[in-house]
Every structure is written in structure tokens, then in C-alpha cells.
Write a protein that holds these residues in place. Sequence first.
Motif, short mmCIF file in Angstrom:
data_model
loop_
_atom_site.label_atom_id
_atom_site.label_comp_id
_atom_site.label_asym_id
_atom_site.label_seq_id
_atom_site.Cartn_x
_atom_site.Cartn_y
_atom_site.Cartn_z
N ARG A 27 -0.31 4.49 1.80
CA ARG A 27 -0.78 4.38 3.18
C ARG A 27 -0.36 5.58 4.03
O ARG A 27 -1.17 6.16 4.74
CB ARG A 27 -0.27 3.09 3.82
N ASP A 61 0.85 -1.19 0.00
CA ASP A 61 0.00 0.00 0.00
C ASP A 61 0.89 1.24 0.00
O ASP A 61 1.16 1.83 1.04
CB ASP A 61 -0.90 -0.02 1.23
N VAL A 99 -6.27 1.15 8.41
CA VAL A 99 -4.94 0.53 8.44
C VAL A 99 -4.73 -0.12 9.80
O VAL A 99 -5.35 0.28 10.79
CB VAL A 99 -3.81 1.57 8.18
#
Length: 184
Positions: A9, A6, A40
Motif C-alpha cells: 500500500r 496490503d 485506499v
Amino acid sequence: MNRRFDPSRRDRIIDVTIEAIAEVGVAGLSARKVATRADVPLGSMTYHFTDMDELLREAFTRFADRVARRFEERMGSASTVAEAKAAVARTIHEDVFDTPASLVLTHELYTLAARVPAYRTITRDWMRRSRSALERHFSPATARQLDALVEGLTIHRALDTEPHDVEVTLDAIEKICQDGAAQG
């Protein structure tokens, strides 16, 4: 164990932090709340940021940069002093606190900067950029006064229950510029 790749993120965490501060303030923020909002794992918070203070500095730096960039663009589009004066008025009446979130974020940053010297770096850089944009059209002393006017009138406009007349703002800008020219 599969790790989800990711690359955005860290940026998402910062953006979610900005949104969360606007909603609950710095005092209502926690790493757990940010992680939940950003979708997350809580461990991502410590992977990307050493502590909440670093995350807050990153979030406020991003917010201040956005506002400063918008002001630089507004002032950069003016090609005459008259256009620059009008741009200052438009900034006050249209840009700085264009949303309730911007008002809250600005005041949360000011409060932190008043209490914690590390945050003054963010506000000083923001003021430096604002004044530099103003100095494209005005003397340094006049730019400082106009910068203060922008700050003060945007706060008054945002918190007052009565509408503010753009003509009064233009008159104040004109007076500052006349006083600056007389002193210069």
C-alpha cells in the motif's frame, strides 16, 4: 472489523502520487485525490505519511532515484572516454525526458527545490550521483559542466519546437571535454 492486509500500500501510494503530479502538478494534488487514485482509505494516508509534504518528498525521491539510477547504468556501461561522451549524448536525446511526465515531474521538483530548502536535498543528491557517474570518465570540473549541459539541453530539447541534432550535442560535449583537458 476486518483490516485488509496490503503490504504494498505505501509503495502504491507513492507511485500513484508520482503519476498524479505528472498529470495535475503539485498544486492540484491533495491527500483525498491520491487516496482515491490509489484505491485506499483516506486514513491510510495519515497512517503511512505524517503529511502531504512527507509524501511529496518520498515521491520525488523515488522519481529522482529512478532517473539517477538509469544515468548511472548508462555511464557505467561506457568503458572508454569516447563511449562515455556518446552515453552523455544518448542521455540527453533518449533518457532524461523520455516521457512528457518526466519533464513535468522534473520541473515540479525544481520548482519545489527553488522554494523549499528541504527539497534541495533531493536535487543535490541527484546532482551528486550524476556527477559521480560522470567522474568515472571525466575530471570533476568537466563532470560538473557536462552535468549542466545534460540539464540544459534536455530542457531545451523537451520544450523546443524544432528537433535537436545529436551532432550539435556531441560537438558541445567535445568542446567541454577539450576545455576541461586544457584547464586540467
